[in-house]
Structure formats: structure tokens, C-alpha cells
Enzyme design. Structure first.
Site, PDB file in Angstrom:
ATOM      1  N   LYS A  88       0.846  -1.203   0.000  1.00 58.64           N
ATOM      2  CA  LYS A  88       0.000   0.000   0.000  1.00 58.64           C
ATOM      3  C   LYS A  88       0.879   1.250   0.000  1.00 58.64           C
ATOM      4  O   LYS A  88       0.650   2.187  -0.776  1.00 58.64           O
ATOM      5  CB  LYS A  88      -0.880   0.022   1.240  1.00 58.64           C
ATOM      6  CG  LYS A  88      -1.558   1.355   1.529  1.00 58.64           C
ATOM      7  CD  LYS A  88      -2.425   1.352   2.763  1.00 58.64           C
ATOM      8  CE  LYS A  88      -1.677   1.668   4.005  1.00 58.64           C
ATOM      9  NZ  LYS A  88      -1.364   3.094   4.236  1.00 58.64           N
ATOM     10  N   ASN A  89       1.920   1.254   0.830  1.00 54.04           N
ATOM     11  CA  ASN A  89       2.703   2.481   1.024  1.00 54.04           C
ATOM     12  C   ASN A  89       3.727   2.729  -0.070  1.00 54.04           C
ATOM     13  O   ASN A  89       4.439   3.731  -0.041  1.00 54.04           O
ATOM     14  CB  ASN A  89       3.352   2.476   2.405  1.00 54.04           C
ATOM     15  CG  ASN A  89       2.303   2.614   3.503  1.00 54.04           C
ATOM     16  OD1 ASN A  89       1.141   2.886   3.215  1.00 54.04           O
ATOM     17  ND2 ASN A  89       2.695   2.370   4.732  1.00 54.04           N
ATOM     18  N   CYS A 130      -5.720   7.609   9.134  1.00 54.89           N
ATOM     19  CA  CYS A 130      -5.776   7.033  10.484  1.00 54.89           C
ATOM     20  C   CYS A 130      -5.424   8.084  11.532  1.00 54.89           C
ATOM     21  O   CYS A 130      -4.466   8.847  11.373  1.00 54.89           O
ATOM     22  CB  CYS A 130      -4.805   5.852  10.602  1.00 54.89           C
ATOM     23  SG  CYS A 130      -5.404   4.384   9.783  1.00 54.89           S
ATOM     24  N   ARG A 135      -0.929  14.842  12.954  1.00 52.24           N
ATOM     25  CA  ARG A 135      -0.237  14.460  11.707  1.00 52.24           C
ATOM     26  C   ARG A 135      -0.168  15.686  10.802  1.00 52.24           C
ATOM     27  O   ARG A 135      -0.809  15.776   9.775  1.00 52.24           O
ATOM     28  CB  ARG A 135      -0.945  13.299  11.015  1.00 52.24           C
ATOM     29  CG  ARG A 135      -0.960  12.037  11.847  1.00 52.24           C
ATOM     30  CD  ARG A 135      -1.550  10.870  11.108  1.00 52.24           C
ATOM     31  NE  ARG A 135      -0.613  10.289  10.140  1.00 52.24           N
ATOM     32  CZ  ARG A 135      -0.916   9.212   9.387  1.00 52.24           C
ATOM     33  NH1 ARG A 135      -2.142   8.704   9.460  1.00 52.24           N
ATOM     34  NH2 ARG A 135      -0.037   8.710   8.539  1.00 52.24           N
ATOM     35  N   ILE A 147       1.296  18.623   8.170  1.00 52.45           N
ATOM     36  CA  ILE A 147       2.002  18.531   6.871  1.00 52.45           C
ATOM     37  C   ILE A 147       2.960  19.714   6.715  1.00 52.45           C
ATOM     38  O   ILE A 147       3.330  20.083   5.601  1.00 52.45           O
ATOM     39  CB  ILE A 147       1.016  18.462   5.694  1.00 52.45           C
ATOM     40  CG1 ILE A 147       0.127  19.711   5.620  1.00 52.45           C
ATOM     41  CG2 ILE A 147       0.164  17.199   5.755  1.00 52.45           C
ATOM     42  CD1 ILE A 147      -0.645  19.815   4.308  1.00 52.45           C
ATOM     43  N   ASP A 148       3.374  20.288   7.837  1.00 56.59           N
ATOM     44  CA  ASP A 148       4.244  21.479   7.788  1.00 56.59           C
ATOM     45  C   ASP A 148       5.547  21.226   7.020  1.00 56.59           C
ATOM     46  O   ASP A 148       6.053  22.119   6.328  1.00 56.59           O
ATOM     47  CB  ASP A 148       4.537  21.972   9.207  1.00 56.59           C
ATOM     48  CG  ASP A 148       5.164  20.895  10.086  1.00 56.59           C
ATOM     49  OD1 ASP A 148       4.727  19.712   9.995  1.00 56.59           O
ATOM     50  OD2 ASP A 148       6.108  21.185  10.831  1.00 56.59           O
ATOM     51  N   LEU A 149       6.085  20.013   7.117  1.00 57.45           N
ATOM     52  CA  LEU A 149       7.356  19.727   6.419  1.00 57.45           C
ATOM     53  C   LEU A 149       7.148  19.651   4.907  1.00 57.45           C
ATOM     54  O   LEU A 149       8.017  20.052   4.123  1.00 57.45           O
ATOM     55  CB  LEU A 149       7.974  18.436   6.949  1.00 57.45           C
ATOM     56  CG  LEU A 149       8.219  18.400   8.463  1.00 57.45           C
ATOM     57  CD1 LEU A 149       8.911  17.101   8.860  1.00 57.45           C
ATOM     58  CD2 LEU A 149       8.997  19.609   8.949  1.00 57.45           C
ATOM     59  N   ASP A 159       4.496   0.756  11.948  1.00 57.20           N
ATOM     60  CA  ASP A 159       3.296   0.049  11.470  1.00 57.20           C
ATOM     61  C   ASP A 159       3.241  -1.399  11.942  1.00 57.20           C
ATOM     62  O   ASP A 159       2.183  -2.026  11.911  1.00 57.20           O
ATOM     63  CB  ASP A 159       3.229   0.082   9.936  1.00 57.20           C
ATOM     64  CG  ASP A 159       3.041   1.489   9.410  1.00 57.20           C
ATOM     65  OD1 ASP A 159       3.280   1.709   8.211  1.00 57.20           O
ATOM     66  OD2 ASP A 159       2.670   2.387  10.204  1.00 57.20           O
ATOM     67  N   ILE A 179       7.231   7.368  16.805  1.00 62.95           N
ATOM     68  CA  ILE A 179       6.849   8.040  15.555  1.00 62.95           C
ATOM     69  C   ILE A 179       5.541   8.808  15.706  1.00 62.95           C
ATOM     70  O   ILE A 179       5.451   9.965  15.312  1.00 62.95           O
ATOM     71  CB  ILE A 179       6.739   7.017  14.391  1.00 62.95           C
ATOM     72  CG1 ILE A 179       8.033   6.215  14.265  1.00 62.95           C
ATOM     73  CG2 ILE A 179       6.375   7.734  13.088  1.00 62.95           C
ATOM     74  CD1 ILE A 179       9.260   7.052  13.920  1.00 62.95           C
ATOM     75  N   ARG A 188      -8.517  -0.925   4.422  1.00 64.55           N
ATOM     76  CA  ARG A 188      -7.731   0.147   3.789  1.00 64.55           C
ATOM     77  C   ARG A 188      -6.359  -0.363   3.368  1.00 64.55           C
ATOM     78  O   ARG A 188      -5.745   0.151   2.430  1.00 64.55           O
ATOM     79  CB  ARG A 188      -7.550   1.321   4.757  1.00 64.55           C
ATOM     80  CG  ARG A 188      -8.809   2.104   5.030  1.00 64.55           C
ATOM     81  CD  ARG A 188      -8.507   3.361   5.797  1.00 64.55           C
ATOM     82  NE  ARG A 188      -7.422   4.083   5.138  1.00 64.55           N
ATOM     83  CZ  ARG A 188      -6.703   5.027   5.740  1.00 64.55           C
ATOM     84  NH1 ARG A 188      -6.947   5.340   7.004  1.00 64.55           N
ATOM     85  NH2 ARG A 188      -5.748   5.658   5.095  1.00 64.55           N
TER      86      ARG A 188
HETATM   87  C1  EPZ Z   1       3.816   7.069   6.155  1.00 68.62           C
HETATM   88  O1  EPZ Z   1       2.949   8.021   6.739  1.00 68.62           O
HETATM   89  C2  EPZ Z   1       2.994   5.793   6.042  1.00 68.62           C
HETATM   90  N1  EPZ Z   1       1.844   6.019   5.178  1.00 68.62           N
HETATM   91  C3  EPZ Z   1       2.524   5.362   7.443  1.00 68.62           C
HETATM   92  O2  EPZ Z   1       1.805   4.138   7.314  1.00 68.62           O
HETATM   93  C4  EPZ Z   1       3.753   5.129   8.310  1.00 68.62           C
HETATM   94  O3  EPZ Z   1       3.347   4.796   9.618  1.00 68.62           O
HETATM   95  C5  EPZ Z   1       4.609   6.414   8.342  1.00 68.62           C
HETATM   96  O4  EPZ Z   1       4.945   6.811   6.993  1.00 68.62           O
HETATM   97  C6  EPZ Z   1       5.896   6.223   9.129  1.00 68.62           C
HETATM   98  O5  EPZ Z   1       6.631   5.197   8.571  1.00 68.62           O
HETATM   99  C7  EPZ Z   1       2.026   5.979   3.841  1.00 68.62           C
HETATM  100  O6  EPZ Z   1       3.126   5.788   3.349  1.00 68.62           O
HETATM  101  C8  EPZ Z   1       0.807   6.193   2.989  1.00 68.62           C
HETATM  102  P1  EPZ Z   1       5.632  10.577   8.246  1.00 68.62           P
HETATM  103  P2  EPZ Z   1       3.376   9.599   6.782  1.00 68.62           P
HETATM  104  O7  EPZ Z   1       5.457  11.805   7.450  1.00 68.62           O
HETATM  105  O8  EPZ Z   1       4.073   9.956   5.528  1.00 68.62           O
HETATM  106  C9  EPZ Z   1       5.449  13.845  11.658  1.00 68.62           C
HETATM  107  C10 EPZ Z   1      -0.013   2.682   7.582  1.00 68.62           C
HETATM  108  O9  EPZ Z   1      -0.578   2.149   8.547  1.00 68.62           O
HETATM  109  N2  EPZ Z   1       5.323  14.821  10.568  1.00 68.62           N
HETATM  110  O10 EPZ Z   1       6.905   9.802   8.121  1.00 68.62           O
HETATM  111  O11 EPZ Z   1       2.205  10.375   7.192  1.00 68.62           O
HETATM  112  C11 EPZ Z   1       4.202  13.000  11.794  1.00 68.62           C
HETATM  113  O12 EPZ Z   1       3.247  13.659  12.583  1.00 68.62           O
HETATM  114  C12 EPZ Z   1       0.409   4.128   7.669  1.00 68.62           C
HETATM  115  O13 EPZ Z   1       0.246   2.105   6.500  1.00 68.62           O
HETATM  116  C13 EPZ Z   1       5.344  16.168  10.868  1.00 68.62           C
HETATM  117  O14 EPZ Z   1       5.479  16.568  12.022  1.00 68.62           O
HETATM  118  O15 EPZ Z   1       4.429   9.565   7.979  1.00 68.62           O
HETATM  119  C14 EPZ Z   1       4.718  11.738  12.453  1.00 68.62           C
HETATM  120  O16 EPZ Z   1       4.792  11.956  13.855  1.00 68.62           O
HETATM  121  C15 EPZ Z   1       0.155   4.713   9.055  1.00 68.62           C
HETATM  122  N3  EPZ Z   1       5.211  17.072   9.853  1.00 68.62           N
HETATM  123  C16 EPZ Z   1       6.132  11.613  11.898  1.00 68.62           C
HETATM  124  O17 EPZ Z   1       6.471  12.901  11.352  1.00 68.62           O
HETATM  125  C17 EPZ Z   1       5.055  16.667   8.547  1.00 68.62           C
HETATM  126  O18 EPZ Z   1       4.950  17.540   7.656  1.00 68.62           O
HETATM  127  C18 EPZ Z   1       6.273  10.580  10.779  1.00 68.62           C
HETATM  128  O19 EPZ Z   1       5.348  10.940   9.776  1.00 68.62           O
HETATM  129  C19 EPZ Z   1       5.033  15.279   8.268  1.00 68.62           C
HETATM  130  C20 EPZ Z   1       5.179  14.374   9.293  1.00 68.62           C
END
Ligand code: EPZ
Length: 415
Positions: A22-23, A116, A121, A123-125, A305, A327, A397
């Protein structure tokens, strides 16, 4: 039926092949939008998040066909750059369309994504990186307006290795003049899979899997075919179920290196694990011992995950298993449901203590997120009597057919 019904207590035996990840599929589907190329994605999982991504592509004007694990996208007919809130709120990965829309059209109108609930979560980055690349982005409540007169290459250093931000900025860089250098990039295998696809598409990209990714020139090719990597989290989930229930299970078409930290924990818990280049065999007597403390980290650390499925597998393990979730800030909601079965789980901030109990007893449970829902299925397989799991839509999902896969291994589950 919207409810899974599970009668636990049987060991699991057999062999299954895994569907595509999926990811990996979700950023790849967003990537199809970056040019007017046609593409075919093979081994694409038939899951609701993929359906949601295809709905976004169709809304944008792309021709999309899904049949037999192949998703064919003709992005040449894409003609708009706005995504309505009802399509955005279906999944977090909807935000990955922002980068390719800016690359393709120089403009995007969308809203904050759903997905989820695992804590904050933001999206500032994503937004900070895109602004560095020359996008003007305004956030008005939930609504995002983005435009650019032309994205330009630069160096973006991520304060944390966000998977989504890494993918979004890579996809935006396809529309860049000059080279994007991404520092502290996420290193997950799904990003290497995206790089493989983009190279086939004609992008000059390198470094995926390391902390520094560069995206330079781009000479788009008209057609790309790509087979999506296997789903390492589905693999981890199935093996956690087999470890807990006892038995012998072999997974084919999977790369054990993609989830070696999970295999290490299962081995510490007492499982016998044999790996080959694209297969893993696990044997367990079902009498597990608490593995060493489990600390979730960005790849190549222990994947967040896989934390819920492994926690389920440890509910009857001798001793106490200590989990630290680094995380996400709220990824222990499955623990409350485990307690309904008689599990001994206590939470202190980011740390969960799981003390093995002799017996779990089936009860009605409710899923509240994707991986937590899959963990409830494993817990149900461990319980005496019958467990019922509601809100299966969360599980659908990310798991193509968890009932099919587990029944093929001998589990007494229907849904
Ligand atoms: C991806 O989510 C995966 N989803 C998640 O899988 C996975 O748990 C996660 O990466 C970590 O490996 C998909 O790939 C579709 P992140 P993502 O940005 O991209 C913080 C599943 O069950 N953050 O690496 O959303 C965030 O809040 C799902 O398959 C910011 O602060 O994860 C989190 O604490 C769940 N600002 C941490 O970083 C940002 O702009 C990691 O988030 C972005 C993220």
C-alpha cells in the site's frame, strides 16, 4: 459483512504470496500525474486506499482502469488541479498529489488530508519544502491553495525523516528547473521503489534509501510499466499471527531485509525463522517469550506500522514486553481493546508494558485504525471462544483480504 467473527485457538500452516505494498502504491499513483505519460502498475493491491487514489486521478481527468492487480493510468487527459475535500479526507496519502500537481500544472487547490488518527499528523514539512522550491502556499483552515511560476532546485533539509514529505518533494522536483537535494530524507524501501519507477519514467534521481536524495533533469518517457514491491507490513502482520498462534507459515515474494527488525523480535520471542532472497519461513510452538524492548524508529529501525501486530503477538508471551512508540503520539488505541480480552497492557506516555497472560477470552472489539485493527484480528486468533471485530473498513484500507489470507492458513475467521 462489516464484522469479522473469529474463533481462536488454531495454529496456522501454509504458504501465501503477498500483494503489492500500500505504502508504495499510493506515492506511485500520485507520481503518474506528474507527466502526461501512460503507465501500468502491476501487483497493485485491491484496497480501499488505492480505490481512493484512483478516484482522485479520475477526478483530475486521468483515464484509470483497475483489473486483476493491474492499474493502468493515462495521465495525458488530466485537465484540472483541484481535489475536493471528500476525496482528500479518505486517506492521508491524498496529500501526495500536491507535489505532482505543482510539477504538472503549477497550481493546486486541495484540503488537509484524512487518514488514520494516530495523533497529530501535520504537513508542515511538506509545505515548508515546497515553499523552498518556489511554491506560494496559503493554508486557510483546512483549505490549501498552492501556485508557482516555476519550481526551482535547492537544498531542503528535513528536520525529521518524514516519509510523506520526502515523497511529496521528490514528486514536485519533477517539475523543477535545476536540482533538488533532499537532506535527512526518509529511507523506507517504498521510496526506493518510487525512485525505480521515476527512473523508468526518465527522471535523473538518485540516493533513495539513503538520507540524501537528489532529483535533477527529467526527460519524460511516454509509457512506463512497473511492478510494485511486496507489502512488508502485511508480511509482518501475517508472521506475527503465526508466531502467536503457533504453526509454520511461509511467505513468498517478500524481501526479508525490508522488515528484518520485526523478524529479529519474533526470533527473540522464540520463533524459528529461515529467510531466502524472496521468502521467509516462520515456525512457532505458540509459547512465546517476551522479546527485547521494541523501539519504533524511522527505517531501518523497527517500523511503527508493525508495532500493533507485534504487541498482539506478545499478549500471551512469558514475561513483559516493553514497547516505545517514537513516531506517532497516539498509536496505542488497540491496547484498550486488548484489555477487553483479558490482556495485561499498561501505557505510560510513549511506553507500553505488555505482560503475558495465560488466557485471553473472545469478546466484541472495535477497530479504530488500520494496523490497530489488524492487531485485533491477531488477538482474536489468540483468544478462547469467539471474538467479533467491528469497523472492518479500517482494516480493508491496507489488507486486500485478511480473511482470505488467514483462512488459507487454517484460521477460523469469517467476515
Ligand atoms: C507514512 O505516513 C505511512 N503512510 C505510514 O503508514 C507510516 O506509519 C509512516 O509513513 C511512518 O513510517 C504511507 O506511506 C501512505 P511521516 P506519513 O510523514 O508519511 C510527523 C499505515 O498504517 N510529521 O513519516 O504520514 C508525523 O506527525 C500508515 O500504512 C510532521 O510533524 O508519515 C509523524 O509523527 C500509518 N510534519 C512523523 O512525522 C510533517 O509535515 C512521521 O510521519 C510530516 C510528518
Amino acid at each position: 459483512m462489516d464484522i469479522f467473527c473469529i474463533r481462536g485457538g488454531t495454529p496456522l500452516h501454509g504458504r501465501i504470496a503477498l500483494h503489492g505494498a500500500k505504502n508504495a502504491a499510493l506515492p506511485l499513483l500520485a507520481a503518474t500525474l506528474a507527466t502526461g505519460a501512460r503507465c501500468e502498475l502491476h501487483d497493485c493491491p485491491d484496497i480501499s486506499d488505492v480505490t481512493a487514489a484512483c478516484a482522485i486521478l479520475r477526478h483530475l481527468g486521468c483515464a484509470v482502469e483497475q483489473h486483476g492487480g493491474i492499474v493502468a493510468v493515462d495521465a495525458g487527459s488530466a485537465c484540472r488541479s483541484d481535489i475536493p475535500a471528500e476525496l482528500m479526507r479518505k486517506m492521508r496519502a491524498a496529500v501526495l498529489f500536491l507535489g505532482p500537481l505543482l510539477a504538472r500544472f503549477g497550481t493546486a487547490e486541495l484540503s488537509l488530508p484524512g487518514g488514520c488518527v494516530l495523533g497529530a499528523r501535520p504537513i508542515d514539512l511538506h509545505l515548508r519544502g515546497l515553499r523552498r522550491m518556489g511554491a506560494e502556499i496559503t493554508l486557510d483552515g483546512e483549505h490549501i491553495s498552492a501556485r508557482t511560476d516555476g519550481l526551482h532546485g535547492c537544498t531542503v533539509a528535513l528536520p525529521l525523516p518524514s516519509v510523506g514529505a520526502t515523497e511529496n518533494l521528490i514528486l514536485a522536483a519533477l517539475g523543477c528547473r535545476g536540482t533538488l537535494t533532499l537532506c535527512n530524507a526518509a529511507r523506507e524501501p517504498e521510496i526506493a521503489d518510487l525512485q525505480c519507477y521515476l527512473r523508468k519514467l526518465g527522471a535523473d534521481i538518485s540516493g533513495a534509501g539513503t538520507s540524501t536524495v537528489t532529483v535533477g533533469g527529467f526527460r519524460p518517457r511516454p509509457f512506463v510499466e512497473h511492478t510494485i514491491m511486496p507489502d512488508r507490513i502485511v508480511a509482518a502482520t501475517i508472521l506475527c499471527a503465526a508466531a502467536a498462534c503457533g504453526g509454520e507459515v511461509e511467505l513468498q515474494d517478500v524481501d526479508p531485509a525490508h522488515f528484518s527488525t520485526v523478524l529479529d523480535s519474533l526470533s527473540e520471542a522464540g520463533c524459528a525463522i529461515i529467510t531466502a532472497a524472496s521468502a521467509v519461513r516462520l515456525t512457532s510452538d505458540g509459547q512465546l517469550t517476551a522479546p527485547r524492548p521494541v523501539v519504533t524508529q524511522p527505517y531501518p529501525g523497527f517500523p511503527t506500522d508493525a508495532q500493533p501486530p507485534l504487541m498482539a503477538a506478545c499478549l500471551r508471551a512469558k514475561g513483559t514486553t516493553v514497547f516505545t512508540e517514537n513516531i506517532f503520539t497516539n498509536r496505542y488505541r488497540h491496547a484498550e481493546e486488548f484489555r477487553r480480552l483479558g490482556a495485561a497492557v499498561s501505557i505510560e506516555g510513549r511506553v507500553a508494558y505488555v505482560t503475558g497472560v495465560e488466557r485471553l477470552t473472545g469478546a466484541p472489539l472495535t477497530a479504530s485504525d488500520l494496523r490497530g485493527g489488524a492487531a485485533l484480528v491477531i488477538a482474536g486468533l489468540l483468544a478462547q471462544g469467539t471474538a467479533y471485530i467491528g469497523r472492518r473498513e479500517y482494516i480493508d484500507r491496507g489488507y486486500e483480504d485478511i480473511v482470505r489470507d488467514l483462512r488459507a492458513l487454517g484460521a477460523r475467521i469469517k467476515g
